[in-house]
Design a protein around this motif. Structure first.
Motif, short mmCIF file in Angstrom:
data_model
loop_
_atom_site.label_atom_id
_atom_site.label_comp_id
_atom_site.label_asym_id
_atom_site.label_seq_id
_atom_site.Cartn_x
_atom_site.Cartn_y
_atom_site.Cartn_z
N LYS A 1 0.81 -1.22 0.00
CA LYS A 1 0.00 0.00 0.00
C LYS A 1 0.84 1.27 0.00
O LYS A 1 0.86 1.99 -0.97
CB LYS A 1 -1.01 0.02 1.15
CG LYS A 1 -2.03 -1.08 1.04
CD LYS A 1 -3.08 -0.94 2.11
CE LYS A 1 -4.08 -2.08 2.00
NZ LYS A 1 -5.10 -2.03 3.00
N SER A 2 1.49 1.59 1.12
CA SER A 2 2.30 2.81 1.18
C SER A 2 3.22 2.78 2.38
O SER A 2 3.05 1.97 3.30
CB SER A 2 1.41 4.06 1.25
OG SER A 2 0.78 4.13 2.51
N THR B 1 4.97 5.86 4.97
CA THR B 1 4.93 7.29 5.30
C THR B 1 6.08 7.62 6.23
O THR B 1 6.27 6.96 7.25
CB THR B 1 3.59 7.68 5.95
OG1 THR B 1 2.52 7.32 5.06
CG2 THR B 1 3.53 9.17 6.23
N SER C 1 4.36 10.65 2.01
CA SER C 1 3.91 9.28 1.75
C SER C 1 4.37 8.82 0.38
O SER C 1 4.43 9.61 -0.57
CB SER C 1 2.38 9.20 1.83
OG SER C 1 1.96 9.39 3.15
N PHE C 2 4.70 7.53 0.31
CA PHE C 2 5.17 6.91 -0.92
C PHE C 2 4.29 5.71 -1.21
O PHE C 2 4.33 4.71 -0.48
CB PHE C 2 6.63 6.47 -0.77
CG PHE C 2 7.55 7.61 -0.43
CD1 PHE C 2 8.19 8.32 -1.43
CD2 PHE C 2 7.77 7.96 0.89
CE1 PHE C 2 9.04 9.38 -1.11
CE2 PHE C 2 8.63 9.01 1.22
CZ PHE C 2 9.26 9.71 0.21
N PRO C 3 3.43 5.77 -2.24
CA PRO C 3 2.59 4.62 -2.58
C PRO C 3 3.44 3.50 -3.17
O PRO C 3 4.41 3.76 -3.89
CB PRO C 3 1.62 5.18 -3.61
CG PRO C 3 2.29 6.38 -4.18
CD PRO C 3 3.22 6.90 -3.12
#
Length: 105
Positions: free
Chosen positions: A50-51, A53, A63-65
């Motif tokens: 998902k991600s 943060t 945040s990095f998806p």
């Protein structure tokens, strides 16, 4: 003396260093749910999805998806490998676990 109030975080994709810097916490998601890593956290390794943060301070976060990845924390250093094919993420996880000291020793 080393700084024990922050984490040194590196986020890497297969092609480049995505982000690097200091943070007060890192949050992510794995098969058991959401988690956070704080300074002085116990050694930790997990597949993630998902991600992820990064909280640089109480007001600043990024945040990095991701689809699949791996997070590894040791001695206030957090490495996050993102956008890995799931099989490659599992292989990296296995290699990290094999390097970990035996907690029973």
């Amino acid at each position: 003396p080393p700084d024990t109030s922050t984490l040194l975080v590196r986020i890497l994709s297969p092609k480049k260093l995505v982000w690097e810097g200091k943070a007060v916490s890192v949050s992510g998601h794995n098969s058991l749910g959401d988690f956070s890593i704080l300074p002085q956290h116990a050694n930790f390794v997990s597949l993630i999805d998902k991600s992820v943060t990064v909280f640089q301070d109480k007001q600043t976060k990024q945040s990095f998806p991701i689809k699949h990845g791996l997070i590894f924390s040791r001695n206030n250093a957090v490495s996050v490998f993102i956008d890995l094919p799931l099989g490659q993420a599992r292989q990296k996880l296995w290699r990290q676990l094999m390097r970990a000291p035996d907690p029973a020793a």
